[in-house]
Every structure is written in C-alpha cells, then in structure tokens.
Design a protein around this motif. Structure first.
Motif, PDB file in Angstrom:
ATOM      1  N   ASP A 177       0.751  -6.809  17.308  1.00  8.10           N
ATOM      2  CA  ASP A 177       1.499  -6.314  16.144  1.00  8.10           C
ATOM      3  C   ASP A 177       0.791  -5.059  15.648  1.00  8.10           C
ATOM      4  O   ASP A 177       0.057  -5.097  14.650  1.00  8.10           O
ATOM      5  CB  ASP A 177       1.557  -7.391  15.057  1.00  8.10           C
ATOM      6  CG  ASP A 177       2.470  -7.005  13.906  1.00  8.10           C
ATOM      7  OD1 ASP A 177       3.234  -6.030  14.056  1.00  8.10           O
ATOM      8  OD2 ASP A 177       2.395  -7.670  12.850  1.00  8.10           O
ATOM      9  N   PRO A 178       0.972  -3.922  16.321  1.00 10.79           N
ATOM     10  CA  PRO A 178       0.107  -2.765  16.102  1.00 10.79           C
ATOM     11  C   PRO A 178       0.400  -1.914  14.873  1.00 10.79           C
ATOM     12  O   PRO A 178      -0.391  -1.018  14.559  1.00 10.79           O
ATOM     13  CB  PRO A 178       0.326  -1.939  17.370  1.00 10.79           C
ATOM     14  CG  PRO A 178       1.728  -2.260  17.771  1.00 10.79           C
ATOM     15  CD  PRO A 178       1.931  -3.709  17.415  1.00 10.79           C
ATOM     16  N   ALA A 179       1.484  -2.159  14.172  1.00 10.88           N
ATOM     17  CA  ALA A 179       1.880  -1.243  13.097  1.00 10.88           C
ATOM     18  C   ALA A 179       0.789  -1.089  12.039  1.00 10.88           C
ATOM     19  O   ALA A 179       0.409   0.041  11.678  1.00 10.88           O
ATOM     20  CB  ALA A 179       3.177  -1.725  12.446  1.00 10.88           C
ATOM     21  N   ALA A 180       0.271  -2.205  11.524  1.00 10.18           N
ATOM     22  CA  ALA A 180      -0.725  -2.131  10.457  1.00 10.18           C
ATOM     23  C   ALA A 180      -2.044  -1.521  10.933  1.00 10.18           C
ATOM     24  O   ALA A 180      -2.579  -0.608  10.283  1.00 10.18           O
ATOM     25  CB  ALA A 180      -0.957  -3.516   9.849  1.00 10.18           C
ATOM     26  N   PRO A 181      -2.622  -1.976  12.053  1.00 17.67           N
ATOM     27  CA  PRO A 181      -3.876  -1.350  12.487  1.00 17.67           C
ATOM     28  C   PRO A 181      -3.700   0.108  12.893  1.00 17.67           C
ATOM     29  O   PRO A 181      -4.617   0.921  12.672  1.00 17.67           O
ATOM     30  CB  PRO A 181      -4.339  -2.222  13.652  1.00 17.67           C
ATOM     31  CG  PRO A 181      -3.138  -2.961  14.100  1.00 17.67           C
ATOM     32  CD  PRO A 181      -2.294  -3.162  12.881  1.00 17.67           C
ATOM     33  N   ASP A 182      -2.563   0.467  13.470  1.00 20.72           N
ATOM     34  CA  ASP A 182      -2.325   1.871  13.809  1.00 20.72           C
ATOM     35  C   ASP A 182      -2.322   2.736  12.553  1.00 20.72           C
ATOM     36  O   ASP A 182      -2.901   3.834  12.527  1.00 20.72           O
ATOM     37  CB  ASP A 182      -0.984   2.025  14.540  1.00 20.72           C
ATOM     38  CG  ASP A 182      -1.054   1.578  15.989  1.00 20.72           C
ATOM     39  OD1 ASP A 182      -2.137   1.149  16.443  1.00 20.72           O
ATOM     40  OD2 ASP A 182      -0.017   1.654  16.675  1.00 20.72           O
ATOM     41  N   ALA A 183      -1.670   2.247  11.499  1.00 23.44           N
ATOM     42  CA  ALA A 183      -1.630   2.989  10.237  1.00 23.44           C
ATOM     43  C   ALA A 183      -3.020   3.102   9.627  1.00 23.44           C
ATOM     44  O   ALA A 183      -3.398   4.160   9.113  1.00 23.44           O
ATOM     45  CB  ALA A 183      -0.671   2.314   9.261  1.00 23.44           C
ATOM     46  N   ALA A 184      -3.781   2.005   9.682  1.00 26.93           N
ATOM     47  CA  ALA A 184      -5.142   2.034   9.135  1.00 26.93           C
ATOM     48  C   ALA A 184      -6.022   3.007   9.903  1.00 26.93           C
ATOM     49  O   ALA A 184      -6.844   3.724   9.317  1.00 26.93           O
ATOM     50  CB  ALA A 184      -5.743   0.627   9.169  1.00 26.93           C
ATOM     51  N   ALA A 185      -5.862   3.044  11.226  1.00 23.72           N
ATOM     52  CA  ALA A 185      -6.649   3.968  12.035  1.00 23.72           C
ATOM     53  C   ALA A 185      -6.324   5.419  11.699  1.00 23.72           C
ATOM     54  O   ALA A 185      -7.219   6.270  11.645  1.00 23.72           O
ATOM     55  CB  ALA A 185      -6.404   3.705  13.520  1.00 23.72           C
ATOM     56  N   LYS A 186      -5.061   5.713  11.465  1.00 26.91           N
ATOM     57  CA  LYS A 186      -4.680   7.085  11.110  1.00 26.91           C
ATOM     58  C   LYS A 186      -5.311   7.501   9.792  1.00 26.91           C
ATOM     59  O   LYS A 186      -5.831   8.621   9.653  1.00 26.91           O
ATOM     60  CB  LYS A 186      -3.160   7.221  11.024  1.00 26.91           C
ATOM     61  CG  LYS A 186      -2.718   8.663  10.736  1.00 26.91           C
ATOM     62  CD  LYS A 186      -1.229   8.800  10.629  1.00 26.91           C
ATOM     63  CE  LYS A 186      -0.819  10.264  10.485  1.00 26.91           C
ATOM     64  NZ  LYS A 186      -1.506  10.957   9.372  1.00 26.91           N
ATOM     65  N   VAL A 187      -5.306   6.610   8.807  1.00 23.16           N
ATOM     66  CA  VAL A 187      -5.924   6.932   7.509  1.00 23.16           C
ATOM     67  C   VAL A 187      -7.413   7.197   7.688  1.00 23.16           C
ATOM     68  O   VAL A 187      -7.963   8.170   7.168  1.00 23.16           O
ATOM     69  CB  VAL A 187      -5.684   5.795   6.502  1.00 23.16           C
ATOM     70  CG1 VAL A 187      -6.518   6.012   5.239  1.00 23.16           C
ATOM     71  CG2 VAL A 187      -4.207   5.699   6.140  1.00 23.16           C
ATOM     72  N   MET A 188      -8.086   6.314   8.435  1.00 22.05           N
ATOM     73  CA  MET A 188      -9.523   6.480   8.646  1.00 22.05           C
ATOM     74  C   MET A 188      -9.829   7.783   9.370  1.00 22.05           C
ATOM     75  O   MET A 188     -10.732   8.536   8.984  1.00 22.05           O
ATOM     76  CB  MET A 188     -10.071   5.283   9.418  1.00 22.05           C
ATOM     77  CG  MET A 188     -11.589   5.308   9.640  1.00 22.05           C
ATOM     78  SD  MET A 188     -12.058   6.120  11.186  1.00 22.05           S
ATOM     79  CE  MET A 188     -11.449   4.927  12.395  1.00 22.05           C
ATOM     80  N   LEU A 189      -9.078   8.071  10.435  1.00 20.15           N
ATOM     81  CA  LEU A 189      -9.329   9.297  11.195  1.00 20.15           C
ATOM     82  C   LEU A 189      -8.998  10.541  10.390  1.00 20.15           C
ATOM     83  O   LEU A 189      -9.701  11.559  10.500  1.00 20.15           O
ATOM     84  CB  LEU A 189      -8.533   9.272  12.500  1.00 20.15           C
ATOM     85  CG  LEU A 189      -9.001   8.263  13.548  1.00 20.15           C
ATOM     86  CD1 LEU A 189      -8.059   8.266  14.749  1.00 20.15           C
ATOM     87  CD2 LEU A 189     -10.432   8.540  13.992  1.00 20.15           C
TER      88      LEU A 189
END
Length: 210
Positions: A177-189
């Motif tokens: 279910d990648p939506a949440a971790p993908d979004a979190a990774a974008k914010v961090m990066l």
C-alpha cells in the motif's frame, strides 16, 4: 550625438545556470545476518528515480567492515575499509540514514560508521528512514538526532517509518500500500533538498566554522 541604445535587446542575458544535482549518500545502517534493510533500501532508492535534483550513492555498513574500537592510528586493514566509505561521505551534500531499532536504539554498525568520521558530517542535512516493530524504529531515530547534533549536522524534521515492516512488503520487495510511504518520502526528500541547497550555497560563501 548618437542616442543611447539598449544592447540588451540584441544581446539577451544568458539563462541562469542550473545547479548541479545534490549528492545524497543513503546509509544502510544494519549489518545483521538476515537483515530486512535491503528490502527497505530498494524501496527507498525507487523514490529517487525521476528526481533530476538528486544523485544517490549507497553506503552499506555490511560492506564497510569498520570495527567498534576506534583509533587515531588505524591499522592498514582499517584504513583500507575507511577508504571504501570516507570519500563517499565527504562528497555527499546530504544523507539519508536507513535504520532499524535494536533494543530501543540503533545498530552498533551504524554508530561505528558515524564515529569513525567527523568532518564528513559537518553542516550537512540528514534525513531518516526507519523500520521495526510497533515503534517503527522511531526511538532509534530520536537517538540519532542527538548524535548528529553533536557532529554539527542538521536533521530534517519529517521522517519515513515502517511499523511492523515485514507485513507491508510482498515477496518481491514491493510495498503493498505505497501511497502513504511514498508521500512521506517525498516530504522528507523535499526538506532534505531545501537544507542541502541552502547549506551548500552558504558554505560556498563562507566555510562552516570560519
């Protein structure tokens, strides 16, 4: 008398030069046998694809072979191991540390990599991706913030954490279910890019500590 002319109409100003991509060292903190870190590392590296502003290189503690016993005069064997990783850390504009949580803390292999270096961390930003059980490695991250503060590094606020990580990846290493971790990774990066760009520009004008 000839009228004053505006040469800019004939010789337009050159387009501003695009800044060089930021060099990011992704540090895989666990060297434990059977570790889950490579699964999370592969997922993380996928988040870098398509980003022209970032140039990534992996530093894996399992390949470093650094001892926990520090020395001001390392043996030739240790010096050879340092030669594998120190240039990568020195060249980096920023870091992303990937860490599990062992007994409410981070791995000894990661601490050894950190402690064998000093100048390489100074005035650079650090982001975190953590994984573990119920806590998702967040306790390890909070301790690492204190360590990197002592080394004059800047840790970004937002992190990526995987709670009960093994249950969320399939046998091929894909997140279910990648939506949440993908979004979190974008914010961090994105935060990492802001800090790395700002610090790189500042150090070009005035070296840190001068």
């Amino acid at each position: 008398m000839n009228p004053t002319t505006d040469d800019s109409a004939f010789f337009p100003a050159p387009a501003p030069k695009e800044p060089a991509p930021l060099k990011v060292a992704v540090i895989v903190g666990s060297n434990r046998e059977g570790r889950f870190g490579p699964v999370v590392a592969d997922w993380l590296l996928g988040r870098f694809r398509g980003r022209d502003d970032l140039d990534v290189e992996v530093v894996d503690t399992a390949d470093a072979g650094l001892p926990t016993a520090l020395s001001y005069s390392p043996s030739p064997e240790v010096a050879a191991e340092l030669a594998k990783v120190t240039p990568k850390l020195a060249a980096a504009d920023a870091f992303v540390v990937l860490t599990p949580e062992y007994n409410h803390s981070f791995p000894a292999s990661l601490k050894a990599l950190i402690d064998w270096h000093f100048e390489e961390w100074r005035a650079k930003p650090v982001g975190f991706v953590s994984y573990g059980g119920v806590s998702g490695g967040l306790r390890a991250v909070e301790q690492l913030r204190q360590v990197f503060a002592e080394l004059h590094a800047v840790t970004v606020r937002d992190t990526v954490s995987f709670h009960n990580a093994g249950a969320f990846f399939d046998d091929e290493g894909r997140h279910k279910d990648p939506a949440a971790p993908d979004a979190a990774a974008k914010v961090m990066l994105d935060q990492l890019v802001w800090w790395a760009s700002a610090l790189r520009a500042a150090k070009a004008v005035r070296p840190y500590g001068s």
